[in-house]
Write an enzyme that holds these catalytic residues in place. Structure first.
Site, PDB file in Angstrom:
ATOM      1  N   GLY A  45       5.593  -2.458  -5.579  1.00 50.62           N
ATOM      2  CA  GLY A  45       5.018  -2.524  -6.910  1.00 50.62           C
ATOM      3  C   GLY A  45       4.299  -1.222  -7.171  1.00 50.62           C
ATOM      4  O   GLY A  45       3.968  -0.493  -6.222  1.00 50.62           O
ATOM      5  N   GLN A  50      -1.307   4.832 -11.047  1.00 44.31           N
ATOM      6  CA  GLN A  50      -1.038   5.391  -9.717  1.00 44.31           C
ATOM      7  C   GLN A  50      -0.199   6.666  -9.782  1.00 44.31           C
ATOM      8  O   GLN A  50      -0.098   7.389  -8.801  1.00 44.31           O
ATOM      9  CB  GLN A  50      -0.322   4.361  -8.833  1.00 44.31           C
ATOM     10  CG  GLN A  50      -1.199   3.178  -8.469  1.00 44.31           C
ATOM     11  CD  GLN A  50      -0.495   2.286  -7.482  1.00 44.31           C
ATOM     12  OE1 GLN A  50       0.277   1.428  -7.881  1.00 44.31           O
ATOM     13  NE2 GLN A  50      -0.720   2.505  -6.200  1.00 44.31           N
ATOM     14  N   CYS A  88      -1.428  -0.711  -0.250  1.00 46.49           N
ATOM     15  CA  CYS A  88      -1.297  -0.090  -1.566  1.00 46.49           C
ATOM     16  C   CYS A  88      -0.832   1.353  -1.391  1.00 46.49           C
ATOM     17  O   CYS A  88      -1.295   2.042  -0.481  1.00 46.49           O
ATOM     18  CB  CYS A  88      -2.657  -0.113  -2.259  1.00 46.49           C
ATOM     19  SG  CYS A  88      -2.654   0.642  -3.884  1.00 46.49           S
ATOM     20  N   LEU A  89       0.069   1.792  -2.261  1.00 53.43           N
ATOM     21  CA  LEU A  89       0.570   3.167  -2.169  1.00 53.43           C
ATOM     22  C   LEU A  89      -0.546   4.187  -2.360  1.00 53.43           C
ATOM     23  O   LEU A  89      -0.449   5.306  -1.870  1.00 53.43           O
ATOM     24  CB  LEU A  89       1.660   3.409  -3.225  1.00 53.43           C
ATOM     25  CG  LEU A  89       2.927   2.552  -3.111  1.00 53.43           C
ATOM     26  CD1 LEU A  89       3.906   2.905  -4.224  1.00 53.43           C
ATOM     27  CD2 LEU A  89       3.582   2.721  -1.750  1.00 53.43           C
ATOM     28  N   HIS A 130      -1.994  -7.904  -7.786  1.00 53.68           N
ATOM     29  CA  HIS A 130      -2.363  -6.576  -7.280  1.00 53.68           C
ATOM     30  C   HIS A 130      -2.125  -5.510  -8.358  1.00 53.68           C
ATOM     31  O   HIS A 130      -2.990  -4.666  -8.612  1.00 53.68           O
ATOM     32  CB  HIS A 130      -1.527  -6.278  -6.025  1.00 53.68           C
ATOM     33  CG  HIS A 130      -1.773  -4.946  -5.406  1.00 53.68           C
ATOM     34  ND1 HIS A 130      -2.399  -4.796  -4.191  1.00 53.68           N
ATOM     35  CD2 HIS A 130      -1.473  -3.693  -5.824  1.00 53.68           C
ATOM     36  CE1 HIS A 130      -2.483  -3.497  -3.908  1.00 53.68           C
ATOM     37  NE2 HIS A 130      -1.921  -2.803  -4.877  1.00 53.68           N
ATOM     38  N   GLU A 131      -0.958  -5.577  -9.021  1.00 53.52           N
ATOM     39  CA  GLU A 131      -0.629  -4.546 -10.027  1.00 53.52           C
ATOM     40  C   GLU A 131      -1.483  -4.703 -11.287  1.00 53.52           C
ATOM     41  O   GLU A 131      -1.927  -3.705 -11.855  1.00 53.52           O
ATOM     42  CB  GLU A 131       0.868  -4.574 -10.363  1.00 53.52           C
ATOM     43  CG  GLU A 131       1.814  -4.340  -9.187  1.00 53.52           C
ATOM     44  CD  GLU A 131       1.445  -3.173  -8.287  1.00 53.52           C
ATOM     45  OE1 GLU A 131       0.869  -2.181  -8.777  1.00 53.52           O
ATOM     46  OE2 GLU A 131       1.721  -3.255  -7.073  1.00 53.52           O
ATOM     47  N   HIS A 134      -4.760  -3.179 -10.754  1.00 48.93           N
ATOM     48  CA  HIS A 134      -4.722  -1.724 -10.930  1.00 48.93           C
ATOM     49  C   HIS A 134      -4.959  -1.370 -12.397  1.00 48.93           C
ATOM     50  O   HIS A 134      -5.723  -0.461 -12.713  1.00 48.93           O
ATOM     51  CB  HIS A 134      -3.341  -1.167 -10.544  1.00 48.93           C
ATOM     52  CG  HIS A 134      -3.208  -0.780  -9.106  1.00 48.93           C
ATOM     53  ND1 HIS A 134      -4.041   0.119  -8.489  1.00 48.93           N
ATOM     54  CD2 HIS A 134      -2.309  -1.150  -8.159  1.00 48.93           C
ATOM     55  CE1 HIS A 134      -3.660   0.278  -7.226  1.00 48.93           C
ATOM     56  NE2 HIS A 134      -2.623  -0.491  -6.992  1.00 48.93           N
TER      57      HIS A 134
HETATM   58 CO    CO Z   1      -1.531  -0.815  -5.235  1.00 51.16          CO
END
Ligand code: CO
Length: 168
Positions: A45, A50, A88-89, A130-131, A134
């Site tokens: 995701g 991000q 998380c990225l 989660h997204e 963000h």
């Molecule tokens: Co993330």
């Protein structure tokens, strides 16, 4: 083209994103770039902030490798509780247990502006939450203890230095 992923903490990740009002080719291009960035980083995701765009747009990966493109999402219903190991990225290689709702119902627009509703549970529900977090300016580390969070922050500082050195 894939874009660089912004590393936490950064203001673009800790601020709420702006709703999308222009459903033009710019949005389509952003979604394509987000998908490339997500795939390159092997994520499931990704949120627009991000890749440095403060817009209410995210991708949520399904088990089969396809993605939901969600624009201006809102969580309509939440139920149950479940804990998953989350990463998380923007916080590379850090995995921590986070409790979330087991099921969610989400309302969102697609890239043409049409509204949809989806009911998700389990891992998929976790990724939706989660997204959407963000997009509201929250990263999963917000749910950890202050001690864990500062340890992770130290590691991210070191990582930033390494990444900078590689670029120079
Ligand atoms: Co993330």
């Amino acid at each position: 083209m894939a874009r660089d992923i912004v590393i936490w903490p950064h203001k673009v990740l800790t601020s709420a994103t702006k709703p999308v009002t222009d459903f033009g080719p710019g949005l389509e291009k952003l979604l394509d770039e987000m998908l490339e960035s997500m795939r390159e980083a092997k994520g499931i995701g990704i949120a627009a902030n991000q890749v440095g765009e403060s817009l209410r747009v995210a991708l949520v990966g399904r088990e089969d490798g396809t993605v939901f493109e969600i624009v201006n999402p809102q969580v309509l219903e939440r139920s149950g509780k479940v804990t998953w190991e989350e990463g998380c990225l923007s916080v590379p290689d850090q995995w921590e247990k986070v409790q979330r709702y087991e099921k969610v119902k989400v309302r969102y627009q697609d890239k043409t502006g049409q509204w949809h509703e989806v009911a998700a549970e389990g891992k998929l529900a976790h990724v939706f939450q989660h997204e959407i977090d963000h997009l509201d300016g929250h990263v999963f580390v917000d749910y950890l203890s202050g001690l864990k969070r500062s340890l992770i922050q130290e590691r991210m500082k070191k990582l930033q230095k390494t990444l900078k050195r590689k670029k120079d």
